[in-house]
Write a protein that holds these residues in place. Structure first.
Motif, short mmCIF file in Angstrom:
data_model
loop_
_atom_site.label_atom_id
_atom_site.label_comp_id
_atom_site.label_asym_id
_atom_site.label_seq_id
_atom_site.Cartn_x
_atom_site.Cartn_y
_atom_site.Cartn_z
N ASP A 277 0.83 -1.21 0.00
CA ASP A 277 0.00 0.00 0.00
C ASP A 277 0.87 1.26 0.00
O ASP A 277 0.56 2.24 -0.69
CB ASP A 277 -0.92 0.00 1.23
CG ASP A 277 -1.99 -1.08 1.14
OD1 ASP A 277 -2.21 -1.61 0.04
OD2 ASP A 277 -2.61 -1.39 2.17
N ASP A 278 1.94 1.23 0.81
CA ASP A 278 2.83 2.40 0.85
C ASP A 278 3.48 2.62 -0.52
O ASP A 278 3.57 3.76 -1.00
CB ASP A 278 3.92 2.19 1.91
CG ASP A 278 3.37 2.27 3.32
OD1 ASP A 278 2.22 2.72 3.48
OD2 ASP A 278 4.08 1.87 4.25
N SER B 88 -2.25 14.76 -2.25
CA SER B 88 -1.85 13.37 -2.01
C SER B 88 -1.79 13.05 -0.52
O SER B 88 -2.02 11.90 -0.12
CB SER B 88 -0.49 13.09 -2.65
OG SER B 88 -0.54 13.25 -4.06
N ARG C 56 -4.70 10.51 3.38
CA ARG C 56 -3.85 9.34 3.59
C ARG C 56 -2.90 9.51 4.77
O ARG C 56 -2.70 8.59 5.56
CB ARG C 56 -3.05 9.07 2.31
CG ARG C 56 -2.08 7.90 2.38
CD ARG C 56 -2.80 6.57 2.50
NE ARG C 56 -1.93 5.45 2.25
CZ ARG C 56 -1.08 4.94 3.11
NH1 ARG C 56 -0.99 5.47 4.32
NH2 ARG C 56 -0.32 3.91 2.78
N PHE D 72 0.95 3.95 -2.87
CA PHE D 72 0.70 5.36 -2.55
C PHE D 72 1.81 6.24 -3.10
O PHE D 72 1.55 7.28 -3.73
CB PHE D 72 0.58 5.52 -1.03
CG PHE D 72 0.64 6.95 -0.56
CD1 PHE D 72 -0.40 7.83 -0.82
CD2 PHE D 72 1.75 7.41 0.14
CE1 PHE D 72 -0.33 9.14 -0.39
CE2 PHE D 72 1.83 8.72 0.56
CZ PHE D 72 0.77 9.59 0.30
#
Length: 778
Positions: free
Chosen positions: A345-346, A373, A377, A349
């Protein structure tokens, strides 16, 4: 009916064989023993079969003789004597039908057998439940008369107990195999032991912390809640109760009387309130010997364990070890999967954010995408500040609502304020994080800010801006979020740097290109002049196309349009060389041919560092005439000029000529023509005719002529250019061009005619010219 206590564990070799595999594997890991040790524990639990024998005489069933097992089984700890009727010695047997069966065998002389017959032996609290396989056989004298009854039996209490224990143990192993929750397994195990133990016992399982220094509550369904809460988290160490000491020693610790044992000095009052008087604790060890927890059996009264008790503790401590290790492994697997997912996920992202940051090369848009961004998050609120002109400027914000975003955008940090987090981070280049509102004034209360993280944006080791993330409510920044924010800031700093460099290079190229082109078109008598220039690509490099229009001393005007091989700085130097050479020599030379040859010499004499590419050029001179423009031009390897007459016909000007900058004596010759009013001369570079459609086909000279013919009567030089550019864009579909495009149009305008001027006079403007597809222009 009198309450019957739980069956006393017996001994059964078959039970050991039935469950020894599973139990042995579990307890072997916990105790560090071998398979034989586990089977010894099972034999200690189930033991050997117990056979009873007794010989009874007469109708009163007088006990004549019996083996020791009979006295032990029926006596319940009280001595039995021969010479007494069985009904008197064990009166509870009469109510259970045993005496009636003996009477029947005595009367009929027929034997009687039974299986798993239930018998309650003893009375009151001493009573116990037992099961027997038995046979009652008549005793006959020499004459065949019944003189008594012989009792032969095998106690099956142990079998019943073994079957129940084995079934429950197997159920626990099945729970472990299907990965049932650990609390469920441990609670079930505690209930099984408490149910099957012959005397009241309270079971507790404590789990060791990963470092083995403390024990946490695992399962204790029958102990009071206050007691479980009190011992949750006790340390492991010598003298810290039974469990803390057992965990420290890695050996069982037996406390038979809590009231007097020094291990319980700190917990004696607690044990008293819980109503426990004895505690036997067994460490639960992993296969590698590390501590997993403790298994404890509490009693209401002081009591010492029997071998069967210790064996039971070892077997179930091994089962608990298996469950805990399985749970630990499953949690480790889930944690690894969670870490892997978090890492994916990181990465996703960062990749998505990086793609957004580099989607265009506008520095302002890059920083705005950075703020977007981050929310939500990384944090609920985000602000981006940069140093501009010696001041801090807030260039981007992101928030859940427009009102919050406007409020955040209205706050500008003070660059040189010591109490401002942005100022400190700009000065130090080090991130700053706190669980409080930022220092210094700001709309923190209105936004509900509870903490902040300020990360520098770096460019070649210096901070040029900051990203400030703001938390609200219970949201806090952990190390993972800080690291992610710093990595995003690092990428953003690089993207912003690239965007600023691009902007600088674009501005430089644009300014330099503008210097090589005409800043403003001059006013040429009798002539409408229009130009067009569009560089290929994104405008980072200086194009090789150029044009110029300038006056000569005798009332004539010079014009040129050319194309330099290549792009960039070398092309710029060559363009400047051609233009400035032509401007310098044109006033002193006779005509276009001499000027072009002077330009060629200048190209051949340029330094090697200035490049060596060729040049294509159309250079000409015009003179206003009473009825139009007289033009003399030279074409040096360039695309063919076009003449658009008043009848909407496009003619190519066939003037031969070779490239410049290649040979010392270029083959060029002048060409003369006259433009009548409203007629135009169109000069263009090959970026127009070589423009490509999606399928790769080129626009070409014929489409150019057709577009001009279909456009109707031209109304000026700008109209001609607009017609050409619209046709090219329609053909290419509007996508980026591959080559620079430049166009110069000279259109003759109406001028007062002299009374003596011959009407219809025309110079040799048709010599060497040809029409292009005249049929396409009706």
């Amino acid at each position: 009916m009198t309450r019957v206590p739980k069956p006393q564990p017996g001994r059964l070799v078959e039970a050991a064989g039935a469950s020894g595999g599973a139990s042995g594997g579990a307890s072997g890991g916990a105790s560090g023993g071998v398979r034989g040790g586990a089977e010894d524990d099972l034999r200690a639990l189930f033991g050997q079969s117990t056979s009873v024998f007794a010989s009874l005489a007469g109708p009163a069933h007088m006990l004549e003789t019996a083996n020791a097992a009979f006295f032990a089984a029926l006596g319940g700890g009280e001595p039995l004597r021969t010479g007494m009727p069985l009904g008197r010695m064990v009166p509870e047997l009469a109510a259970q039908g045993v005496i009636t069966l003996l009477d029947r065998v005595y009367r009929t002389g027929k034997p009687h057998t039974g299986h798993d017959a239930r018998v309650v032996l003893g009375r009151g609290d001493a009573a116990r439940e037992a099961f027997f396989d038995f046979s009652y056989e008549p005793r006959l004298d020499a004459g065949g008369n019944v003189m008594g009854v012989r009792m032969i039996g095998v106690e099956t209490t142990q079998v019943k107990h073994a079957q129940r224990l084995t079934a429950e143990h197997r159920a626990l192993l099945e729970q472990i195999a299907r990965q049932a929750p650990l609390p469920e397994v441990l609670d079930g195990m505690a209930h099984v032991i408490e149910e099957l133990s012959p005397e009241e016992v309270l079971v507790s399982v404590l789990l060791a912390d990963p470092d083995g220094r403390h024990l946490r509550h695992g399962a204790a369904p029958s102990l009071p809640d206050f007691y479980n809460r009190a011992i949750d988290g006790i340390a492991t160490g010598e003298g810290i109760g039974s469990c803390g000491t057992a965990a420290h020693r890695r050996q069982p610790v037996i406390v038979t009387d809590i009231a007097t044992d020094p291990f319980w000095d700190d917990f004696r009052d607690l044990a008293g309130r819980a109503g426990v008087a004895a505690c036997w604790s067994t460490p639960i060890l992993a296969r590698d010997g590390s501590l997993l927890g403790t298994f404890a059996m509490y009693h209401r009264v002081p009591r010492a364990p029997q071998e069967a008790d210790l064996a039971l503790a070892r077997v179930f401590a091994g089962t608990a070890a298996l469950a805990i290790e399985r749970d630990t492994a499953e949690k480790a697997r889930l944690a690894a999967e969670a870490r892997e997912k978090a890492a994916r996920d990181d990465l996703a992202f960062l990749l998505d954010a990086s793609a957004a940051l580099t989607s265009d090369l506008d520095a302002g848009q890059t920083l705005q995408r950075l703020a977007a961004s981050c929310v939500p998050r990384l944090a609920p609120l985000c602000a981006v500040d940069i140093i501009k002109g010696g001041r801090v400027v807030r260039v981007a914000t992101a928030a859940p609502t427009e009102a919050q975003q406007d409020l955040l955008a209205s706050h500008i940090p003070v660059y040189d304020a010591d109490d401002d987090a942005v100022s400190r981070v700009l000065a130090s280049g080090v991130s700053e994080v706190a669980r409080r509102t930022p220092t210094g004034p700001g709309p923190w209360h209105d936004l509900g800010v509870t903490g902040y993280l300020c990360v520098p944006l770096m460019d070649r080791g210096s901070a040029f801006g900051t990203v400030t993330l703001l938390t609200t409510d219970e949201h806090t920044f952990d190390g993972h979020t800080v690291a992610l924010a710093e990595e995003l800031a690092r990428r953003s700093g690089s993207a912003a740097h690239n965007a600023r460099q691009y902007a600088h290079r674009t501005a430089l190229a644009r300014d330099l290109q503008a210097g090589l082109l005409l800043p403003d078109l001059p006013t040429v008598p009798g002539t409408d002049v229009a130009t067009y220039y569009h560089p290929a690509g994104e405008g980072l490099d200086i194009g090789g196309d150029f044009y110029d229009v300038f006056p000569l001393d005798d009332g004539r005007w010079a014009f040129m349009l050319g194309d330099v091989c290549g792009r960039g700085a070398i092309a710029a130097t060559t363009t400047a060389l051609v233009r400035h050479t032509a401007r310098a020599v044109a006033p002193f030379l006779h005509g276009p041919e001499d000027v072009v040859k002077a330009v060629n010499r200048a190209l051949l004499n340029r330094p090697g560092s200035h490049g060596g590419g060729f040049v294509t050029l159309v250079y000409g001179q015009l003179s206003p005439a009473p009825d139009g423009l007289d033009i003399e031009l030279v074409r040096a390897g360039h695309t063919l000029p076009l003449v658009l007459d008043d009848g909407r016909t496009a003619r190519a000007v066939e003037a031969p000529g070779s490239l410049l900058g290649v040979s010392a004596d270029p083959d060029v010759s002048p060409h003369r023509l006259r433009l009548r009013p409203h007629e135009s001369l169109l000069l263009y570079t090959d970026g127009i005719t070589e423009a490509r459609a999606h399928d790769g086909e080129q626009f070409g000279e014929q489409r150019l002529a057709d577009a001009l013919c279909r456009a109707g009567r031209p109304s000026g030089a700008r109209y001609v250019i607009d017609t050409v550019i619209e046709a090219v864009r329609a053909f290419t579909g509007g996508h980026d061009i591959d080559d620079d495009q430049a166009v110069l149009v000279l259109t003759a305008t109406e001028t007062p005619r002299s009374a003596n001027a011959p009407a219809g006079d025309r110079a040799d403007d048709s010599v060497g010219d040809k029409d292009i597809a005249p049929a396409a222009c009706p």
